[in-house]
Design a protein around this motif. Structure first.
Motif, short mmCIF file in Angstrom:
data_model
loop_
_atom_site.label_atom_id
_atom_site.label_comp_id
_atom_site.label_asym_id
_atom_site.label_seq_id
_atom_site.Cartn_x
_atom_site.Cartn_y
_atom_site.Cartn_z
N GLU A 1 63.16 -114.34 -8.28
CA GLU A 1 63.11 -113.24 -7.30
C GLU A 1 64.50 -112.69 -7.03
O GLU A 1 64.70 -111.47 -6.97
CB GLU A 1 62.47 -113.72 -6.01
N ALA A 2 65.49 -113.58 -6.88
CA ALA A 2 66.86 -113.13 -6.64
C ALA A 2 67.38 -112.27 -7.79
O ALA A 2 68.09 -111.28 -7.57
CB ALA A 2 67.77 -114.33 -6.41
N LEU A 3 66.99 -112.64 -9.01
CA LEU A 3 67.47 -111.90 -10.18
C LEU A 3 66.68 -110.60 -10.38
O LEU A 3 67.27 -109.57 -10.72
CB LEU A 3 67.36 -112.78 -11.43
N LEU A 4 65.36 -110.66 -10.19
CA LEU A 4 64.56 -109.45 -10.41
C LEU A 4 64.88 -108.36 -9.41
O LEU A 4 64.77 -107.16 -9.72
CB LEU A 4 63.06 -109.79 -10.34
N ARG A 5 65.25 -108.74 -8.20
CA ARG A 5 65.60 -107.73 -7.20
C ARG A 5 66.85 -106.96 -7.62
O ARG A 5 67.09 -105.86 -7.10
CB ARG A 5 65.82 -108.39 -5.83
N ARG A 6 67.63 -107.52 -8.50
CA ARG A 6 68.84 -106.84 -9.01
C ARG A 6 68.81 -106.84 -10.54
O ARG A 6 69.82 -107.11 -11.20
CB ARG A 6 70.10 -107.52 -8.48
N ALA A 7 67.65 -106.55 -11.09
CA ALA A 7 67.48 -106.57 -12.55
C ALA A 7 68.52 -105.69 -13.23
O ALA A 7 68.76 -104.55 -12.82
CB ALA A 7 66.08 -106.10 -12.91
N GLY A 8 69.13 -106.23 -14.28
CA GLY A 8 70.15 -105.50 -15.02
C GLY A 8 71.54 -105.58 -14.43
O GLY A 8 72.48 -105.06 -15.02
N ARG A 9 71.67 -106.25 -13.28
CA ARG A 9 72.98 -106.41 -12.65
C ARG A 9 73.30 -107.89 -12.48
O ARG A 9 72.39 -108.70 -12.28
CB ARG A 9 73.02 -105.72 -11.28
N THR A 10 74.56 -108.22 -12.54
CA THR A 10 74.96 -109.62 -12.40
C THR A 10 74.88 -110.05 -10.94
O THR A 10 75.41 -109.37 -10.06
CB THR A 10 76.39 -109.82 -12.92
N VAL B 1 76.71 -115.03 -17.02
CA VAL B 1 77.92 -114.23 -17.14
C VAL B 1 79.08 -115.14 -16.74
O VAL B 1 79.21 -115.52 -15.57
CB VAL B 1 77.87 -112.99 -16.24
N ARG B 2 79.88 -115.49 -17.69
CA ARG B 2 80.91 -116.52 -17.51
C ARG B 2 81.80 -116.23 -16.30
O ARG B 2 82.36 -115.15 -16.16
CB ARG B 2 81.77 -116.62 -18.77
N GLY B 3 81.88 -117.23 -15.43
CA GLY B 3 82.76 -117.14 -14.27
C GLY B 3 82.22 -116.30 -13.13
O GLY B 3 82.89 -116.17 -12.10
N ILE B 4 81.02 -115.72 -13.30
CA ILE B 4 80.49 -114.85 -12.24
C ILE B 4 79.13 -115.32 -11.77
O ILE B 4 78.93 -115.69 -10.62
CB ILE B 4 80.41 -113.38 -12.72
N GLY B 5 78.12 -115.29 -12.65
CA GLY B 5 76.78 -115.65 -12.22
C GLY B 5 75.76 -115.43 -13.32
O GLY B 5 76.02 -115.74 -14.50
N TYR B 6 74.63 -114.86 -12.96
CA TYR B 6 73.53 -114.65 -13.90
C TYR B 6 72.98 -113.24 -13.76
O TYR B 6 73.09 -112.62 -12.69
CB TYR B 6 72.40 -115.64 -13.63
N LEU B 7 72.36 -112.76 -14.83
CA LEU B 7 71.61 -111.52 -14.75
C LEU B 7 70.36 -111.64 -15.60
O LEU B 7 70.31 -112.40 -16.57
CB LEU B 7 72.46 -110.30 -15.18
N ILE B 8 69.34 -110.90 -15.22
CA ILE B 8 68.15 -110.81 -16.03
C ILE B 8 68.15 -109.43 -16.67
O ILE B 8 68.39 -108.42 -16.00
CB ILE B 8 66.87 -111.07 -15.21
N GLU B 9 67.93 -109.40 -17.98
CA GLU B 9 68.01 -108.16 -18.73
C GLU B 9 66.98 -108.17 -19.84
O GLU B 9 66.40 -109.21 -20.17
CB GLU B 9 69.41 -108.03 -19.34
N GLY B 10 66.74 -106.99 -20.41
CA GLY B 10 65.83 -106.90 -21.53
C GLY B 10 66.41 -107.59 -22.75
O GLY B 10 67.62 -107.62 -22.95
N ASP C 1 75.00 -107.51 -25.43
CA ASP C 1 75.85 -108.32 -24.57
C ASP C 1 77.04 -107.56 -24.05
O ASP C 1 77.51 -107.81 -22.94
CB ASP C 1 76.33 -109.59 -25.30
N GLY C 2 77.55 -106.66 -24.79
CA GLY C 2 78.78 -105.98 -24.39
C GLY C 2 78.58 -104.83 -23.46
O GLY C 2 79.55 -104.16 -23.07
N LYS C 3 77.36 -104.57 -23.01
CA LYS C 3 77.15 -103.41 -22.16
C LYS C 3 77.61 -103.65 -20.73
O LYS C 3 77.79 -102.71 -19.98
CB LYS C 3 75.66 -103.03 -22.14
N ARG C 4 77.75 -104.92 -20.30
CA ARG C 4 78.13 -105.21 -18.92
C ARG C 4 79.34 -106.13 -18.88
O ARG C 4 79.43 -107.05 -19.61
CB ARG C 4 76.95 -105.87 -18.16
#
Length: 231
Positions: free
Chosen positions: A160-169, A214-223, A228-231
């Motif tokens: 839920e935490a990831l889907l609420r910000r889907a595509g963002r770290t 995402v190394r040193g930051i957190g996680y993201l859910i993406e298609g 990988d290099g888009k964010r």
């Protein structure tokens, strides 16, 4: 959204926590005033349900200290006493609402929704949809097409935490707080285990989405087609 329930009576606290969870809220509980104040001070809660009659530090004292510390989280007071003076004292101390025991759970849920709306917070969602997957928080059902799998409570909170910000770290700490709240130790290893299990569930339903670290930051859910290099 995360709710703090401060109630010392187990026979009251457990069914209330269950009802709030079924309604789509993440719930943390405290059984005494000192612990409730400690958790409330973290600022991690969208609302607090606070019993007045607590061992040690009573609910009105907890509320007063919360307000003095600058907390503006909406607070609903619970008490077995229906005296008008108690209601007035609670409201004067900064409570947003007041509910005398015994009460119907549905009434409490309605009051929670009401105080959250007054503070501009949305009601908990019935369904989250993004990246080709659908998730129902109340039943913890993750689905993609005709495939459905049930998540564990922690897996569901992470998703839920990831889907609420889907595509963002989402920062690692924010994901951990969403799953464990501020009152428990959420080590990197514990979080990584839950993320790994969640990845397995996404694969099980054939979801065109992945959880990426995402190394040193957190996680993201993406298609799964995202580069990988888009964010």
């Amino acid at each position: 959204m995360r709710i703090l329930l401060v109630e010392d009576a187990r026979l009251v606290a457990e069914p209330l926590a269950h009802a709030l969870s079924r309604a789509g809220y993440a719930v943390d509980t405290a059984r005494d005033g000192a612990r409730g104040l400690e958790l409330a001070a973290s600022g991690a809660y969208d609302a607090v349900i606070l019993d007045i009659m607590l061992p040690g530090l009573d609910g009105l004292s907890v509320l007063a200290r919360m307000r003095r510390a600058g907390s503006d989280a909406p607070v609903i007071l619970l008490t077995a006493r229906g005296d008008v003076r108690d209601r007035v004292r609670g409201l004067d101390a900064g409570a947003d609402d007041y509910l005398a025991k015994p009460f119907h759970v549905e009434e409490l849920l309605a009051r929670v929704r009401a105080v959250l709306r007054r503070r501009g917070a949305p009601d908990p969602v019935d369904r989250l949809e993004a990246l080709g997957v659908s998730y129902i928080p109340a039943s913890r059902e993750l689905s993609c097409g005709a495939e459905t799998v049930e998540l564990t409570p922690k897996e569901g909170l992470v998703l839920e935490a990831l889907l609420r910000r889907a595509g963002r770290t989402v920062p690692r700490g924010a994901v951990a707080r969403a799953a464990w709240g501020p009152g428990e130790d959420a080590s990197d290893t514990r979080l990584e285990v839950q993320v790994s299990l969640l990845r397995g569930k996404l694969r099980a339903v054939g979801a065109p989405a992945r959880v990426r670290a995402v190394r040193g930051i957190g996680y993201l859910i993406e298609g799964t087609g995202d580069e990988d290099g888009k964010r």
